[in-house]
Design a protein around this motif. Structure first.
Motif, PDB file in Angstrom:
ATOM      1  N   LEU A  42      83.244  73.271  39.649  1.00  0.00           N
ATOM      2  CA  LEU A  42      84.111  74.443  39.590  1.00  0.00           C
ATOM      3  C   LEU A  42      83.492  75.661  40.250  1.00  0.00           C
ATOM      4  CD1 LEU A  42      85.456  74.081  35.932  1.00  0.00           C
ATOM      5  CD2 LEU A  42      86.486  73.270  38.062  1.00  0.00           C
ATOM      6  N   THR A  43      82.296  75.512  40.875  1.00  0.00           N
ATOM      7  CA  THR A  43      81.668  76.645  41.548  1.00  0.00           C
ATOM      8  C   THR A  43      82.440  76.977  42.816  1.00  0.00           C
ATOM      9  OG1 THR A  43      80.152  75.157  42.711  1.00  0.00           O
ATOM     10  CG2 THR A  43      79.394  76.121  40.650  1.00  0.00           C
ATOM     11  N   GLN A  44      82.389  78.257  43.218  1.00  0.00           N
ATOM     12  CA  GLN A  44      83.187  78.724  44.356  1.00  0.00           C
ATOM     13  C   GLN A  44      82.807  78.007  45.638  1.00  0.00           C
ATOM     14  OE1 GLN A  44      83.252  82.962  44.810  1.00  0.00           O
ATOM     15  NE2 GLN A  44      84.025  82.898  46.890  1.00  0.00           N
ATOM     16  N   ASP A  45      81.504  77.781  45.882  1.00  0.00           N
ATOM     17  CA  ASP A  45      81.037  77.134  47.112  1.00  0.00           C
ATOM     18  C   ASP A  45      80.721  75.662  46.907  1.00  0.00           C
ATOM     19  OD1 ASP A  45      81.096  79.422  48.834  1.00  0.00           O
ATOM     20  OD2 ASP A  45      79.374  80.201  47.734  1.00  0.00           O
ATOM     21  N   ARG A  46      81.176  75.087  45.772  1.00  0.00           N
ATOM     22  CA  ARG A  46      80.956  73.663  45.488  1.00  0.00           C
ATOM     23  C   ARG A  46      79.469  73.318  45.654  1.00  0.00           C
ATOM     24  NH1 ARG A  46      85.413  70.906  44.871  1.00  0.00           N
ATOM     25  NH2 ARG A  46      84.438  68.902  45.348  1.00  0.00           N
ATOM     26  N   LEU A  47      78.634  74.077  44.911  1.00  0.00           N
ATOM     27  CA  LEU A  47      77.185  73.952  45.033  1.00  0.00           C
ATOM     28  C   LEU A  47      76.677  72.609  44.562  1.00  0.00           C
ATOM     29  CD1 LEU A  47      76.189  77.496  43.719  1.00  0.00           C
ATOM     30  CD2 LEU A  47      76.321  76.745  46.087  1.00  0.00           C
ATOM     31  N   TYR A  48      77.388  71.974  43.644  1.00  0.00           N
ATOM     32  CA  TYR A  48      76.902  70.732  43.049  1.00  0.00           C
ATOM     33  C   TYR A  48      77.580  69.497  43.649  1.00  0.00           C
ATOM     34  CZ  TYR A  48      74.935  73.972  39.674  1.00  0.00           C
ATOM     35  OH  TYR A  48      74.233  74.997  39.099  1.00  0.00           O
ATOM     36  N   THR A  49      78.281  69.696  44.758  1.00  0.00           N
ATOM     37  CA  THR A  49      78.961  68.595  45.418  1.00  0.00           C
ATOM     38  C   THR A  49      78.280  68.330  46.757  1.00  0.00           C
ATOM     39  OG1 THR A  49      81.061  69.197  44.375  1.00  0.00           O
ATOM     40  CG2 THR A  49      81.151  67.754  46.304  1.00  0.00           C
ATOM     41  N   LEU A  50      77.777  67.130  46.950  1.00  0.00           N
ATOM     42  CA  LEU A  50      77.151  66.777  48.215  1.00  0.00           C
ATOM     43  C   LEU A  50      78.204  66.725  49.317  1.00  0.00           C
ATOM     44  CD1 LEU A  50      74.701  63.929  47.124  1.00  0.00           C
ATOM     45  CD2 LEU A  50      74.197  66.347  47.460  1.00  0.00           C
ATOM     46  N   SER A  51      77.802  67.147  50.503  1.00  0.00           N
ATOM     47  CA  SER A  51      78.731  67.145  51.635  1.00  0.00           C
ATOM     48  C   SER A  51      79.028  65.721  52.071  1.00  0.00           C
ATOM     49  CB  SER A  51      78.131  67.936  52.794  1.00  0.00           C
ATOM     50  OG  SER A  51      76.981  67.279  53.287  1.00  0.00           O
ATOM     51  N   GLU A  52      80.090  65.590  52.848  1.00  0.00           N
ATOM     52  CA  GLU A  52      80.478  64.272  53.354  1.00  0.00           C
ATOM     53  C   GLU A  52      79.378  63.687  54.231  1.00  0.00           C
ATOM     54  OE1 GLU A  52      84.068  62.192  55.997  1.00  0.00           O
ATOM     55  OE2 GLU A  52      84.129  64.326  55.459  1.00  0.00           O
ATOM     56  N   GLY A  53      78.698  64.563  55.012  1.00  0.00           N
ATOM     57  CA  GLY A  53      77.612  64.089  55.857  1.00  0.00           C
ATOM     58  C   GLY A  53      76.486  63.469  55.055  1.00  0.00           C
ATOM     59  N   THR A  54      76.131  64.076  53.924  1.00  0.00           N
ATOM     60  CA  THR A  54      75.077  63.522  53.075  1.00  0.00           C
ATOM     61  C   THR A  54      75.495  62.191  52.477  1.00  0.00           C
ATOM     62  OG1 THR A  54      74.181  65.720  52.549  1.00  0.00           O
ATOM     63  CG2 THR A  54      73.690  63.936  51.015  1.00  0.00           C
ATOM     64  N   HIS A  55      76.741  62.094  52.034  1.00  0.00           N
ATOM     65  CA  HIS A  55      77.226  60.822  51.473  1.00  0.00           C
ATOM     66  C   HIS A  55      77.156  59.713  52.521  1.00  0.00           C
ATOM     67  CE1 HIS A  55      78.614  61.601  47.391  1.00  0.00           C
ATOM     68  NE2 HIS A  55      79.024  62.799  47.784  1.00  0.00           N
ATOM     69  N   ASN A  56      77.577  60.009  53.743  1.00  0.00           N
ATOM     70  CA  ASN A  56      77.520  59.000  54.807  1.00  0.00           C
ATOM     71  C   ASN A  56      76.082  58.609  55.113  1.00  0.00           C
ATOM     72  OD1 ASN A  56      80.306  59.088  55.029  1.00  0.00           O
ATOM     73  ND2 ASN A  56      80.278  60.581  56.695  1.00  0.00           N
ATOM     74  N   LEU A  57      75.200  59.590  55.140  1.00  0.00           N
ATOM     75  CA  LEU A  57      73.787  59.312  55.421  1.00  0.00           C
ATOM     76  C   LEU A  57      73.187  58.417  54.355  1.00  0.00           C
ATOM     77  CD1 LEU A  57      71.210  61.815  56.766  1.00  0.00           C
ATOM     78  CD2 LEU A  57      70.631  60.557  54.704  1.00  0.00           C
ATOM     79  N   LEU A  58      73.478  58.702  53.085  1.00  0.00           N
ATOM     80  CA  LEU A  58      72.925  57.903  51.990  1.00  0.00           C
ATOM     81  C   LEU A  58      73.506  56.492  51.986  1.00  0.00           C
ATOM     82  CD1 LEU A  58      72.938  60.575  49.120  1.00  0.00           C
ATOM     83  CD2 LEU A  58      70.990  59.797  50.465  1.00  0.00           C
ATOM     84  N   ASN A  59      74.769  56.368  52.362  1.00  0.00           N
ATOM     85  CA  ASN A  59      75.378  55.033  52.394  1.00  0.00           C
ATOM     86  C   ASN A  59      74.782  54.156  53.482  1.00  0.00           C
ATOM     87  OD1 ASN A  59      77.123  55.639  50.280  1.00  0.00           O
ATOM     88  ND2 ASN A  59      78.734  56.398  51.647  1.00  0.00           N
ATOM     89  N   ASN A  60      74.234  54.783  54.542  1.00  0.00           N
ATOM     90  CA  ASN A  60      73.709  54.019  55.674  1.00  0.00           C
ATOM     91  C   ASN A  60      72.195  53.902  55.677  1.00  0.00           C
ATOM     92  OD1 ASN A  60      76.329  53.648  56.770  1.00  0.00           O
ATOM     93  ND2 ASN A  60      76.262  55.681  57.703  1.00  0.00           N
ATOM     94  N   LEU A  61      71.552  54.245  54.577  1.00  0.00           N
ATOM     95  CA  LEU A  61      70.091  54.129  54.520  1.00  0.00           C
ATOM     96  C   LEU A  61      69.675  52.661  54.610  1.00  0.00           C
ATOM     97  CD1 LEU A  61      69.067  56.696  51.739  1.00  0.00           C
ATOM     98  CD2 LEU A  61      68.888  56.961  54.209  1.00  0.00           C
ATOM     99  N   ASP A  62      68.628  52.407  55.410  1.00  0.00           N
ATOM    100  CA  ASP A  62      68.150  51.036  55.589  1.00  0.00           C
ATOM    101  C   ASP A  62      67.093  50.646  54.557  1.00  0.00           C
ATOM    102  OD1 ASP A  62      69.772  50.677  57.800  1.00  0.00           O
ATOM    103  OD2 ASP A  62      68.274  51.522  59.160  1.00  0.00           O
ATOM    104  N   GLY A  63      66.460  51.619  53.943  1.00  0.00           N
ATOM    105  CA  GLY A  63      65.399  51.319  52.985  1.00  0.00           C
ATOM    106  C   GLY A  63      65.541  52.150  51.728  1.00  0.00           C
TER     107      GLY A  63
END
Length: 659
Positions: free
Chosen positions: A36-57
């Motif tokens: 509920l924060t104005q800048d969505r401080l506790y929500t990871l960006s879409e770029g971070t989610h994609n990066l974490l999903n594609n981690l090899d290790g």
């Protein structure tokens, strides 16, 4: 039924059911989040989610935080909680690829030794002699040698906290160092300095780049950029062939990232020939560079005949008169010239440029141009010819007239584009016709030698010709290119000082030019998901109501303080008048009138000081009252809302039953 429900046993059963429901709901919706924060401080960006999903290790995050040492520092404790919650989000989104360890490095403990071993910074806490850690260590679970460290997570860099963490996670887990393809017509790797008539070493900016990345020199003539190149670095693309420009074009529209340095007057260009070629553009030829056809396709342009002049940022240089003169073309960019919302330039202090150009964008451009470096409004574009053989920089001022426009020196260009070569790959250059019988004879002999060599080669020795990639007419995804309208900023003279200390060369930077290059390369060599992560909002947001209360209290405080100062001045004036009226020995003794005046001032001073304390006390009471109101709202609002919903539901059911 109602009596049994509100009996002791009924209340106990109700409490037990509520507890079980709470535990069940928390487990069932463990991964659910409502930010509920104005800048969505506790929500990871879409770029971070994609990066974490594609981690090899897999990797381990170790957050070293001195919780026991910061009990009296709520600001640091709140920020540490913010960091911990964000790291928890990383672990949750990684699907088991990341794990988090929160470690308190207490004094004289093994954890403190471990923090020091990792190179974390201990920050002193005021004058108490105590120190606190708040650093992050990210380690590869399969390779202990791959580790990245943030020495201290400073709250001032909070806006880039997600980017910094994502960048280090990506760096630790990826398998190899990024590979950079270097294309340059300048002597960036060292050569011969025509001005000093001495061999010159490699540029420090390129040398430090080689320490951090694998740099592959591609030369200036090639048909295709190798597939393993993560970033194309182009410095002063002067008179590149159609084949080379086509290769750069296809690399960019094919999804490759590029960092391009162009220049209307590259002072380091010594290609003019002749003894004075390195100093005089007019005698040595054109020293400009650009990629007009590629820039047009990318929605930008740079006039290679114009140099940016800025009277506000101009640096002082020597002159024929012997006194320092501010050079309109040699600029010292400061914090006002940087884009503080981009990770590349947010923390830079100063960058020096020389006879730079300006990156412009036409109104009909389809791409987005994000400014990274810019001039002040006290600037204009001047003819590059004015800077040719310039002996007295003060002569530039007679033609200078500020336009009131902020010109762009460096920009990031993104968006969907078409190729700059719609007709496809340029044809191979045809061999020039022989101009004389002697030239024809030489050509004939060369052809005979070549045919003999070909005849001697066996089929086993012949190498198969590598098929060139097919033509790409338009980008399949947004391009990501950074264009800088100056090459001289990479040269040593504008940002480092070299000294010889007992045979050892000591390099001391005095500007952030090298940091700018590393930041750009670091940002562009990351994948598209990492680059998409921008600065976030601040966790510590201003409390507008409290700030308003403080401003009102300060106004009353200063008003009372001014009254006290005026009382002191009036009292001092009266004492002087009474003292001047006394004669002889009486001048050494306070008169009853003076004593009464002093006593009156002391009493008035005590009264005003009490009023000042009352102002401060009232401010604390107002803030405390506001805090109590907010607590009551937070505590009672949700239960009250639920009660109202339950009552409304019950009333609706009763109306339905008896209606």
């Amino acid at each position: 039924m109602t009596k049994r429900l509100f009996s002791k046993a009924g209340l106990l059963v109700l409490a037990l059911v509520t507890l079980l429901l709470t535990i069940g709901v928390s487990q069932l919706f463990k991964g659910a989040r409502v930010d509920l924060t104005q800048d969505r401080l506790y929500t990871l960006s879409e770029g971070t989610h994609n990066l974490l999903n594609n981690l090899d290790g897999k990797a381990t995050l170790q957050f070293f935080y001195s919780e026991s040492q910061t009990r009296e520092l709520p600001f640091l404790r709140n920020y540490a909680k913010r960091v911990t919650e964000l790291l928890d989000e990383y672990v949750l989104a990684s699907d088991g690829k990341l794990k988090l360890e929160v470690i308190d490095p207490e004094p004289f403990s093994e954890n403190e030794d471990k923090a020091a071993e990792y190179g974390l910074q201990a920050v002193p806490l005021g004058g108490t002699g105590q120190e606190a850690y708040m650093g992050l260590v990210i380690s590869n679970d399969e390779d202990d040698s791959k580790r990245e460290v943030i020495g201290f997570l400073h709250p001032d860099k909070e806006r880039f906290l997600e980017y910094d963490i994502s960048k280090l996670v990506y760096s630790v887990v990826q398998q190899a160092r990024p590979k950079i393809g270097l294309v340059s017509t300048l002597q960036v790797n060292g050569g011969y300095d025509m001005m000093s008539r001495q061999p010159s070493g490699p540029w420090m900016s390129i040398s430090q780049l080689r320490q951090m990345y694998e740099v592959d020199d591609l030369g200036t003539v090639f048909d295709v950029v190798p597939e393993d190149i993560n970033l194309l670095l182009v410095v002063h693309p002067k008179e590149l062939t159609d084949r080379t420009r086509y290769a750069i074009d296809q690399y960019v529209v094919g999804g490759g990232h590029a960092l391009i340095f162009v220049d209307p007057n590259a002072e380091s260009d010594q290609s003019g020939g002749g003894m004075m070629g390195g100093m005089m553009m007019g005698m040595g030829g054109d020293k400009s560079s650009s990629l007009p056809d590629l820039f047009k396709a990318w929605g930008i342009e740079m006039d290679k005949n114009k140099v940016l002049a800025d009277a506000t940022l101009a640096l002082s240089v020597g002159s024929p008169s012997g006194r320092p003169v501010r050079h309109l073309g040699i600029l010292g960019l400061n914090e006002q010239s940087f884009n503080h919302d981009d990770v590349i330039t947010s923390l830079l202090n100063n960058v020096n440029v020389a006879t730079a150009g300006a990156v412009l964008q036409p109104e009909n451009a389809q791409t987005t141009m994000e400014v990274l470096l810019h001039s002040t409004t006290n600037a204009m574009l001047m003819d590059a010819s004015l800077f040719t053989m310039l002996f007295d920089p003060s002569s530039l001022y007679k033609d200078f007239k500020a336009t009131g426009i902020e010109y762009t020196l460096a920009a990031r260009v993104t968006g969907m584009v078409n190729t700059a070569f719609p007709d496809g790959r340029p044809p191979e250059p045809q061999p020039e016709q022989a101009e004389s019988a002697e030239d024809a004879l030489i050509v004939e002999e060369e052809e005979e030698e070549e045919s003999e060599t070909q005849a001697k080669m066996t089929k086993e020795e012949e190498k198969p010709v590598k098929e060139l990639p097919s033509h790409i007419a338009e980008s399949t995804k947004p391009i990501n290119v950074i264009v800088v309208a100056d090459t001289d900023l990479l040269t040593d003279r504008l940002w480092v000082q070299k000294n010889n200390f007992f045979g050892q060369e000591i390099v001391q930077p005095f500007a952030n030019n090298g940091d700018l290059l590393i930041n750009m390369v670091d940002n562009l060599t990351g994948n598209a998901d990492l680059i998409s992560i921008r600065s976030r909002g601040q966790f510590s947001r201003p409390f507008d109501k409290v700030n308003e209360l403080e401003r009102q209290a300060e106004a009353r405080f200063y008003q009372k303080e001014e009254e006290l100062k005026q009382q002191l001045a009036d009292t001092d004036s009266k004492l002087r008048q009474l003292q001047a009226a006394k004669e002889g020995d009486e001048a050494l003794v306070l008169s009853p009138e003076q004593q009464a005046e002093i006593e009156r001032f002391v009493q008035e001073k005590l009264k005003i000081r009490k009023q000042l304390r009352d102002v401060q006390h009232q401010l604390s009471k107002d803030i405390e009252k506001l805090g109590t109101q907010l607590k009551l709202i937070n505590i009672l609002a949700v239960p009250l809302l639920i009660t109202l919903i339950a009552l409304g539901y019950r009333i609706a059911r009763r109306r339905k039953r008896f209606g």
